[in-house]
Motif scaffolding. Structure first.
Motif, PDB file in Angstrom:
ATOM      1  N   GLU A  43      36.231  38.864  29.727  1.00 47.23           N
ATOM      2  CA  GLU A  43      37.364  38.308  30.475  1.00 47.23           C
ATOM      3  C   GLU A  43      37.114  38.339  31.975  1.00 47.23           C
ATOM      4  O   GLU A  43      37.297  37.341  32.662  1.00 47.23           O
ATOM      5  N   LYS A  44      36.668  39.484  32.493  1.00 47.76           N
ATOM      6  CA  LYS A  44      36.485  39.588  33.948  1.00 47.76           C
ATOM      7  C   LYS A  44      35.412  38.630  34.452  1.00 47.76           C
ATOM      8  O   LYS A  44      35.525  38.091  35.547  1.00 47.76           O
ATOM      9  N   HIS A  45      34.369  38.378  33.654  1.00 47.18           N
ATOM     10  CA  HIS A  45      33.319  37.455  34.084  1.00 47.18           C
ATOM     11  C   HIS A  45      33.818  36.017  34.125  1.00 47.18           C
ATOM     12  O   HIS A  45      33.551  35.288  35.081  1.00 47.18           O
ATOM     13  N   LEU A  46      34.556  35.603  33.089  1.00 50.55           N
ATOM     14  CA  LEU A  46      35.043  34.218  33.074  1.00 50.55           C
ATOM     15  C   LEU A  46      36.109  33.992  34.139  1.00 50.55           C
ATOM     16  O   LEU A  46      36.108  32.943  34.795  1.00 50.55           O
ATOM     17  N   VAL A  47      36.994  34.955  34.348  1.00 51.30           N
ATOM     18  CA  VAL A  47      38.013  34.791  35.388  1.00 51.30           C
ATOM     19  C   VAL A  47      37.351  34.626  36.748  1.00 51.30           C
ATOM     20  O   VAL A  47      37.703  33.721  37.523  1.00 51.30           O
ATOM     21  N   GLU A  48      36.355  35.445  37.054  1.00 57.04           N
ATOM     22  CA  GLU A  48      35.656  35.334  38.339  1.00 57.04           C
ATOM     23  C   GLU A  48      34.912  33.996  38.440  1.00 57.04           C
ATOM     24  O   GLU A  48      34.938  33.337  39.479  1.00 57.04           O
ATOM     25  N   TRP A  49      34.278  33.570  37.367  1.00 52.88           N
ATOM     26  CA  TRP A  49      33.550  32.299  37.354  1.00 52.88           C
ATOM     27  C   TRP A  49      34.510  31.136  37.615  1.00 52.88           C
ATOM     28  O   TRP A  49      34.244  30.258  38.434  1.00 52.88           O
ATOM     29  N   VAL A  50      35.630  31.136  36.890  1.00 51.47           N
ATOM     30  CA  VAL A  50      36.608  30.056  37.028  1.00 51.47           C
ATOM     31  C   VAL A  50      37.229  30.069  38.419  1.00 51.47           C
ATOM     32  O   VAL A  50      37.488  29.016  39.005  1.00 51.47           O
ATOM     33  N   ARG A  51      37.443  31.250  38.954  1.00 55.58           N
ATOM     34  CA  ARG A  51      38.010  31.342  40.305  1.00 55.58           C
ATOM     35  C   ARG A  51      37.086  30.687  41.331  1.00 55.58           C
ATOM     36  O   ARG A  51      37.540  30.066  42.274  1.00 55.58           O
ATOM     37  N   LYS A  52      35.782  30.827  41.126  1.00 54.76           N
ATOM     38  CA  LYS A  52      34.827  30.255  42.077  1.00 54.76           C
ATOM     39  C   LYS A  52      34.513  28.788  41.799  1.00 54.76           C
ATOM     40  O   LYS A  52      34.373  28.003  42.725  1.00 54.76           O
ATOM     41  N   SER A  53      34.401  28.422  40.516  1.00 54.75           N
ATOM     42  CA  SER A  53      33.950  27.070  40.204  1.00 54.75           C
ATOM     43  C   SER A  53      35.035  26.152  39.643  1.00 54.75           C
ATOM     44  O   SER A  53      34.902  24.941  39.711  1.00 54.75           O
ATOM     45  N   GLY A  54      36.069  26.738  39.024  1.00 56.00           N
ATOM     46  CA  GLY A  54      37.137  25.931  38.445  1.00 56.00           C
ATOM     47  C   GLY A  54      36.800  25.286  37.115  1.00 56.00           C
ATOM     48  O   GLY A  54      37.525  24.414  36.646  1.00 56.00           O
ATOM     49  N   ALA A  55      35.683  25.705  36.494  1.00 56.34           N
ATOM     50  CA  ALA A  55      35.278  25.091  35.233  1.00 56.34           C
ATOM     51  C   ALA A  55      34.565  26.095  34.336  1.00 56.34           C
ATOM     52  O   ALA A  55      34.052  27.105  34.801  1.00 56.34           O
ATOM     53  N   CYS A  56      34.515  25.778  33.057  1.00 57.16           N
ATOM     54  CA  CYS A  56      33.773  26.596  32.086  1.00 57.16           C
ATOM     55  C   CYS A  56      32.277  26.492  32.394  1.00 57.16           C
ATOM     56  O   CYS A  56      31.775  25.392  32.622  1.00 57.16           O
TER      57      CYS A  56
END
Length: 135
Positions: A53-66
């Motif tokens: 969860e923490k990795h995807l939330v941070e990724w989405v926060r920076k890139s806005g995509a999967c």
């Protein structure tokens, strides 16, 4: 490298799809490639790829995509996060949520509007945000 089941802690093969000891299904994070505990697991609503969860939330926060299918995502679609204004939880799937146009910090829409009308900056990144208040 020694790999351990995130459920029972016993040694497993790096390519295992189920633990031979506790029989739980094993999932790897699409970002760090580590095994995921059930309590930390989230999936992309489009491609069902699994992540911490923490990795995807941070990724989405920076890139806005999967990172796998590249479909647009918002943090609140995948996890419960904290409002950058009030600090209270924004539950997964909750409506009436906005994000800072600069840093993507999430906020309850009402709290964001009230904060921006006074300070005209994001409470997280402090970059200017114009109020849409009618004059």
């Amino acid at each position: 490298v020694l790999y351990r089941c995130p459920h029972c802690g016993k040694q497993i093969e790096p390519d295992a799809i189920a633990c031979p000891h506790c029989l739980y299904d094993l999932f790897k994070c699409g970002i760090c490639f580590g095994f995921i505990k059930e309590s930390e697991k989230v999936t992309c609503p489009f491609c069902n790829a699994t992540f911490h969860e923490k990795h995807l939330v941070e990724w989405v926060r920076k890139s806005g995509a999967c990172p796998i299918c590249q479909n647009k995502l918002v943090q609140t679609e995948i996890a419960t996060v904290l409002c950058c204004v009030c600090g209270m939880e924004i539950k997964k799937g909750e409506k009436d949520v906005v994000e800072c146009p600069h840093c993507k910090a999430p906020a309850h829409k009402k709290h964001w509007k009230e904060y921006i009308e006074v300070y005209e900056e994001c409470p997280e990144c402090h970059k200017p945000v114009k109020s849409k208040k009618k004059k």
